[in-house]
Design an enzyme around this catalytic site. Structure first.
Site: not given
Length: 551
Positions: A21, A25-27, A43, A137
């Site tokens: 999808l 930056g984290m994966g 995720k 965020d």
């Protein structure tokens, strides 16, 4: 959605992966399916990040934060394993575009949509703050648009006010252009920081640009702290609320409860709240999901507590997003910043500064959170959002997709079938010599086809109608076969009813004009069939052909 590559795993935990999808930056985030057929967004954390001594604690905190939120306007966590070799998180999949994607692709939202956006996000943040959390965020890419309202996602950096910060000391975490001034200065943040970010998101939705412009991270942070927001394009009471949200001092910003009440007062029941192009984008994503769900499962799909065995060295860099769902479109502001906080209470003019080294936090004992028993399964809901599969099936089963409507054709057939026995006896007693000599009349007197044809259509109606309930779970090929079967069924209804009518006219002609004959009572059945059927049957035939071609 993008196809899986050789560097992507094929399974995570008990979920089979279908598509990628997005990536951050984290994966990476994948579209996956459980053994029971539930479609989820998975995720998967970058394995290099997962080796950070303090990361697993932060990831477990994200899981706890997301699990504590079950109200409207948020996406529920269905499964997770922060203790796996490569930690992962599964949430309900929402086939809607991000606010950033919708505004960039289709322009600012209209006035009624803006009030609905404010209402949904304010109620969502109200639940977040009620749980003792601060999102920290809120940005356009973390807002998903569904048909019944906006959904707030990504609690990757959310934390409670009394919890010790697990990120490095002196680091600024958030999204430049949408974070609050106190967040940019590295000061403690509370619920008022989310209100500021909400105001920036609303300004972006109303004007199509960030309220503090673009540029480098340092420039954005400087304008964020020292400049007033640019709200050109926002008008009336909405613009005034946004301006209050963007106040520099936290105590001057309105609470989310006040924002929710003000927005609810401007809501109206006008059907779909989203512009037509955004609704079309949601429908397209729903169709893509239907196709993805119906693909056959490969025999080599593996299961386990981690990812499948890598097929190349690139698997070592597979990771996860900072959001629960993908962020495929470019953002109006730079990505999430991790910058050193200034020593003073204000941000100076832009100047380069070295990035501080991260201080690993002590890792406490971990407890794996996984399986449906750990988290009650729930549907992604913003006051009740149907799944994409349900939306697609509803479309397929609307109108001609309801086989039971064929009763309007079957009832006259049954009348011709039952009353025709009496008509045949009378026609035999009062024949017309001229009609007896005709081949059509001789064919009509031989009625061997009438009973089996009618019974076959009744069985087809019952079978297709019952199978409709299985469409949300069957493979795509069977869905198409069902749609083609419905089209053939409607065409057969029109043709067989026409044959019944012709049969009646031929046989009735021999009876009516024969010696001692007259008008038969079936004439009152044939008359509306000729009038109504002559008008609607051609339309039904054309629509059935179109449906068959599309299937």
């Amino acid at each position: 959605m993008r196809p899986l590559t050789e560097s992507d795993p094929r399974a995570v935990g008990s979920y089979r992966l279908l598509y990628r999808l997005g990536e951050g930056g984290m994966g990476r985030v994948y579209l996956g399916r459980s053994r029971g057929g539930r479609t989820v967004a998975l995720k998967v954390v970058h394995d290099a990040i997962a080796g950070d001594p303090g990361f697993r604690t932060r990831f477990a905190r994200e899981v706890r934060a997301a699990q504590s939120l079950r109200g409207a306007g948020t996406v529920p966590v269905l499964d997770a394993d922060p203790d796996a070799e490569v930690p992962w998180l599964a949430t309900a999949y929402v086939p809607g575009p991000a606010l950033s994607e919708a505004v960039i692709g289709h322009g600012p939202l209209p006035g009624p949509a803006l009030w609905r956006l404010l209402s949904g996000l304010a109620h969502a943040l109200e639940g977040v703050h009620r749980a003792g959390l601060v999102h920290r965020d809120v940005k356009p890419s973390n807002v998903l648009l569904s048909l019944s309202g906006p959904l707030l996602i990504d609690f990757g950096i959310a934390r409670s006010a009394d919890e010790t910060a697990l990120t490095g000391t002196g680091l600024v975490v958030g999204s430049p252009g949408f974070m609050s001034p106190e967040q940019a200065e590295g000061r403690p943040v509370g619920p008022a920081a989310d209100v500021f970010s909400l105001g920036a998101v609303l300004a972006f939705a109303a004007t199509g640009r960030g309220p503090f412009g673009g540029g480098s991270v340092a420039e954005l942070l400087y304008r964020l702290v020292h400049h007033e927001p640019d709200l050109r394009g926002a008008e009336g009471p909405f613009a005034e609320l946004v301006r209050r949200c963007l106040a520099k001092r936290p105590e001057e910003r309105p609470p989310v409860a006040e924002l929710a009440a003000a927005a609810d007062a401007h809501l109206g029941d006008n059907g779909s709240w989203l512009p037509a192009p955004v609704v079309a984008a949601i429908a397209q994503k729903a169709e893509e999901l239907l196709n993805a769900e119906a693909e056959p499962e490969p025999e080599s799909a593996g299961t386990g507590s981690g990812t499948a065995a890598p097929t190349s060295a690139a698997d070592a860099t597979a990771g996860a997003l900072t959001a629960v769902l993908p962020q495929p479109q470019p953002q109006p502001s730079p990505p999430t910043a991790v910058l050193p906080a200034p020593a003073s209470a204000s941000v100076p003019a832009p100047a380069p500064a070295p990035a501080p080294a991260r201080t690993p936090a002590r890792t406490p004992a971990r407890t794996a959170v996984r399986g449906p028993a750990a988290v009650p399964r729930a549907r992604a809901s913003s006051k009740g959002v149907p799944s994409a599969r349900e939306v697609a099936v509803r479309t397929l089963t609307a109108g001609l997709g309801r086989p039971a409507l064929g009763l309007f054709y079957l009832v006259p057939m049954l009348a011709f079938l039952v009353g025709g026995v009496d008509l045949m006896n009378r026609a035999a007693d009062h024949p017309s010599l001229s009609d007896q000599a005709g081949g059509a009349y001789q064919w009509a007197m031989n009625d061997w086809w009438r009973l089996p044809a009618t019974l076959l259509l009744i069985v087809a109606m019952a079978g297709l109608h019952i199978y409709r309930r299985r469409l949300p779970t069957v493979p795509q090929g069977r869905v198409r076969l069902w749609a083609a079967g419905v089209a053939v069924y409607w065409m057969a209804l029109c043709v067989v009813l026409t044959l019944h009518l012709l049969w009646f006219l031929f046989v009735h002609n021999g009876y009516a004009y024969g010696e001692g004959g007259g008008q038969h009572y079936l004439w009152w059945v044939a008359l509306p069939v000729m009038i109504l059927g002559g008008g609607f049957s051609p339309i039904v035939l054309v629509m059935s052909v179109i449906r068959l071609v599309k299937a």
